[in-house]
Write an enzyme that holds these catalytic residues in place. Structure first.
Site, PDB file in Angstrom:
ATOM      1  N   TRP A   1      -1.239 -11.457   0.514  1.00  0.00           N
ATOM      2  CA  TRP A   1      -2.422 -11.060   1.279  1.00  0.00           C
ATOM      3  C   TRP A   1      -3.599 -10.637   0.411  1.00  0.00           C
ATOM      4  CZ3 TRP A   1      -4.714  -6.092   1.731  1.00  0.00           C
ATOM      5  CH2 TRP A   1      -4.048  -5.064   1.056  1.00  0.00           C
TER       6      TRP A   1
ATOM      7  N   ASP B   1      -9.343  -9.727  11.532  1.00  0.00           N
ATOM      8  CA  ASP B   1     -10.044  -8.486  11.855  1.00  0.00           C
ATOM      9  C   ASP B   1     -11.398  -8.422  11.158  1.00  0.00           C
ATOM     10  OD1 ASP B   1      -8.675  -8.350   9.434  1.00  0.00           O
ATOM     11  OD2 ASP B   1      -8.299  -6.197   9.564  1.00  0.00           O
TER      12      ASP B   1
ATOM     13  N   GLU C   1      -7.226  -1.710  13.940  1.00  0.00           N
ATOM     14  CA  GLU C   1      -7.956  -0.441  13.872  1.00  0.00           C
ATOM     15  C   GLU C   1      -9.158  -0.426  14.824  1.00  0.00           C
ATOM     16  OE1 GLU C   1      -6.196  -0.766   9.655  1.00  0.00           O
ATOM     17  OE2 GLU C   1      -6.872  -2.098  11.256  1.00  0.00           O
TER      18      GLU C   1
ATOM     19  N   GLU D   1       0.814  -1.215   0.000  1.00  0.00           N
ATOM     20  CA  GLU D   1       0.000   0.000   0.000  1.00  0.00           C
ATOM     21  C   GLU D   1       0.852   1.273   0.000  1.00  0.00           C
ATOM     22  OE1 GLU D   1      -4.062  -1.565   2.155  1.00  0.00           O
ATOM     23  OE2 GLU D   1      -2.471  -0.822   3.446  1.00  0.00           O
TER      24      GLU D   1
ATOM     25  N   TYR E   1      -7.845 -13.240   7.563  1.00  0.00           N
ATOM     26  CA  TYR E   1      -7.792 -11.915   8.175  1.00  0.00           C
ATOM     27  C   TYR E   1      -8.757 -11.929   9.353  1.00  0.00           C
ATOM     28  CZ  TYR E   1      -4.584  -9.138   5.408  1.00  0.00           C
ATOM     29  OH  TYR E   1      -3.438  -8.603   4.870  1.00  0.00           O
TER      30      TYR E   1
END
Length: 749
Positions: free
Chosen positions: A384, A411, A461, A318, A409
């Site tokens: 990923w 999350d 987050e 990213e 993942y």
């Protein structure tokens, strides 16, 4: 959090006495028991054996209240630890009789894992005497890399919890802890040469609260970092449990916290501040500035000696190219090095850092973006964004660790229950984790050898506390442990659940705040026949009965009992709960459905969405479910840089009064509303009468484009083209990159 008490009695199917997770390669039970009592001894001789024996005692004492003496020799009423040096690595054998249990490890790790299995033979009820079933076990792992990740940048977790995280990881025969230590929202490791990383980069002035789209903040300073002495302590603690700790120092993106401390490392020179929002930022390390490489080398010179493992994770994901495109130094670097573009500049950055890390005897791991512009020569790829990056890397004969967002993942949501704590999106229940296969079938036998393992990731987050970490990770990590350790052909989900009912009692001993959805309601929305959408519900809870309502009212012990799939025949608000007698277990299943003419009809996608956001494919557009503001909720199809085009066959010609389609708008995450929509009506599927309209979303996160038709309009086929917004305009996050288009239910009335 969901708080409830439920029965974990073994079902009639669970006739075995030894309920081991992950399932061993070979486990045979024999008649009889080995009895542990206060006179039982642990026989251990090497330092590693003694250490493993002490760790066994820690667990055993937490149950029994007493520890077993560790001795050098014993012949009766003894658990023997014996270590050889042979293949396969990490393997072990257990043989047992009423007089002795012998654990023989192929190496130190094998002995440790053998004793983890013995721990699982010990009943968890407090007693003075413990009957362990007699077993013969031959066991070794399927994959050499078995990992769990923890992001401590968005939210910081104390050393005491990091150690507990490692304890649980080791309990499940996983051997790698990926410690994500630096990011935009905080720098979490002490670097003595750069003290501002502690005083500035480790703290942000405020944090987001609630959903990202709410754009709300708590106004409270937040921070924390680990001293190098604390890091050494954690690494030593992990090593005793056969766990390797891999540090992640992000580069060239996710660098905002570091830039806030040392603004000369950015393209613009700042000023910068530590990130207060989640997401991706345009300000990254300047690839044309040699002082950036000097800084990162200095940082790594302090980091690498703290971690004796062979890997350093350098991120590489990213990284927007916005600043690089405008930066004279970066453009000069591209020209001087003869690079094609900014993607090649990122490859240059990664390869330059890899050479330095290699010169120190270490190897790099990077997220699959490091494939862009050319892969660094000795890099290991952590895939990923799906399996494609890992597949391509394996074909290039690079080691690969699979960690696709689709399956691992943690999350993501693990339940569709509306009372779940806020998560980043997605839907990854235990069953999906258990179904994960890390080795793509498309690879040759030679290429498959480069898939060295997999790991689950936990980004924080929306995860504020250690208790919430546990809630998100377990029992999903338990399922992953079996994927990574046990032979693929022996995996059986129902059998796993029966063993899990026993295993959760062990997590109770360790005071783990695990989620209990796996024994709640499992739902499936299906298109049984053209236009017949149905909802199937199931529970694995022993003695559980599902009761439901169709009007959105909470079920009670008097509500109808679910016996067969519920067909969506009108607008419905289905709410179901599991009951044990008069007591409800959890909040159950709750979903609104809208009924319309296109519901469940044959739908053909003329453009394919991103594999990351496939949801249920074309059925997603006609399953009766409207998505919420979370793009990764499983209710949206996502398209990067291209239009959504679909044709719905209504089955027969019928009147059409209205066609509508919704899309998301969240520019901070590169998501832009559909530019305009063209809807075509046809009676033959070939000739379409097209009409176009544009939407006005204003500040809304979800916008709807709708066309009304005059009486007499009819069609059998409806074609929808929702136009992507194209390249992201300048001045916005991700400027110049392809925008994302997210689409959910297409409603025909």
């Amino acid at each position: 959090m969901i708080a409830c008490v439920f029965s974990l009695e073994a079902s009639a199917q669970a006739t075995r006495k030894a309920n081991i997770i992950p399932l061993p390669v070979s486990l045979q039970e024999k008649d009889g028991y080995f009895m542990i009592n206060p006179g039982t001894k642990l026989m251990a001789n090497s330092p590693s054996e003694k250490q493993t024996a002490e760790l066994f005692n820690e667990y055993f004492k937490s149950i029994s209240g007493y520890a077993l003496p560790i001795v050098a020799t014993a012949t009766n009423n003894v658990i023997i630890l014996r270590t050889l040096q042979q293949s396969p690595a990490e393997g072990y054998r257990i043989s047992s009789s009423p007089n002795a249990i012998t654990v023989t490890g192929n190496d130190d790790a094998g002995t440790f894992y053998g004793m983890q299995t013995v721990m699982q033979l010990v009943p968890v009820e407090k007693s003075k005497n413990y009957a362990l079933p007699l077993v013969t076990v031959e066991d070794y792992p399927r994959f050499q890399y078995r990992g769990l990740h923890l992001d401590v940048c968005r939210h910081f977790f104390p050393v005491s919890f990091v150690k507990k995280y490692i304890d649980l990881l080791a309990m499940h025969k996983m051997n790698t802890f990926h410690w994500h230590l630096t990011d935009d929202q905080g720098w979490r490791i002490e670097i003595k040469k750069y003290p501002k990383l502690q005083t500035i980069a480790s703290r942000r002035k405020t944090s987001m609260v609630g959903r990202y789209a709410d754009n709300k903040f708590d106004g409270k300073p937040y921070g924390g970092y680990y001293t190098q002495e604390e890091v050494k302590d954690v690494v030593k603690y992990a090593a005793a449990r056969q766990v390797t700790v891999i540090p992640e120092i992000e580069m060239p993106g996710h660098a905002l916290a570091a830039l806030a401390a040392y603004p000369n490392l950015g393209c613009t020179g700042g000023p910068y501040e530590v990130g207060t929002k989640w997401g991706v930022f345009d300000d990254v390390f300047c690839a044309g500035n040699d002082s950036v490489f000097a800084f990162l080398q200095d940082v790594l010179d302090e980091v690498m000696p703290l971690f004796p493992g062979k890997y350093v994770h350098i991120g590489g994901d990213e990284c927007p190219k916005t600043r690089w495109k405008e930066c004279p130094k970066c453009q000069a670097r591209i020209k001087a090095e003869g690079l094609k573009d900014e993607h090649a500049l990122q490859s240059y950055f990664i390869q330059r850092m890899e050479k330095y890390i290699n010169s120190k005897g270490k190897k790099i791991i990077g997220w699959d973006e490091i494939l862009e512009g050319g892969l660094a020569p000795n890099a290991t790829v952590m895939s990923w964004r799906g399996m494609e990056g890992g597949t391509e890397a394996a074909k290039q004969h690079h080691d690969v660790i699979m960690t696709p967002g689709s399956h691992v993942y943690f999350d993501h949501y693990q339940s569709k229950d509306k009372s779940e704590p806020i998560a980043i999106g997605g839907f990854t229940p235990v069953s999906k984790v258990y179904s994960f296969e890390p080795v793509p079938a498309s690879l040759s036998e030679t290429e498959k050898q480069y898939i060295i393992g997999a790991q689950a990731n936990l980004w924080s987050e929306y995860i504020l506390t250690p208790e919430q970490v546990e809630y998100m990770v377990y029992p999903r990590a338990t399922a992953l442990s079996e994927v990574l350790w046990s032979p693929e052909g022996k995996r059986d989900y129902d059998d796993f659940l029966n063993r899990l009912k026993v295993h959760l009692k062990r997590l109770d001993v360790k005071h783990v705040n695990y989620a209990k959805h796996v024994f709640g309601i499992v739902s499936k929305v299906e298109n049984k026949a053209d236009g017949q959408v149905s909802v199937s519900l199931d529970t694995k809870l022993d003695g559980g009965v599902i009761r439901y309502t169709l009007d959105g009212k909470e079920p009670t012990p008097r509500s109808p009992i679910y016996k067969k799939p519920i067909q969506v025949s009108k607008d419905m608000d289905i709410w179901a709960k599991v009951f044990q007698g008069q007591k409800a277990f959890g909040s159950g299943y709750h979903q609104d459905f809208i009924y319309h003419k296109a519901l469940g009809k044959k739908t053909t996608l003329l453009t394919q969405p991103s594999e990351k956001y496939m949801a249920d494919g074309a059925f997603t557009l006609v399953n009766g479910i409207k998505g919420n503001e979370e793009h990764a909720s499983g209710a949206w199809l996502g398209y990067a840089g291209k239009n959504m085009e679909a044709v719905i066959d209504l089955g027969k010609e019928m009147p059409v009064k209205e066609v509508s389609c919704r899309s998301l708008q969240n520019p901070s995450q590169w998501i832009w509303a559909g530019k305009k929509i063209t809807i075509g009506l046809s009676t033959d599927g070939k000739n379409f009468n097209n009409r176009t309209t544009e939407g006005s979303f204003g500040g809304k996160l979800i916008g709807e484009m709708k066309l009304h038709y005059q009486p007499g309009a009819s069609a059998r086929y409806v074609k929808i083209v929702l136009e992507n917004a194209g390249k992201i305009p300048s001045g916005n996050p991700g400027a110049g990159e392809d925008s994302w288009l997210f689409v959910d239910e297409i409603v025909v009335r």
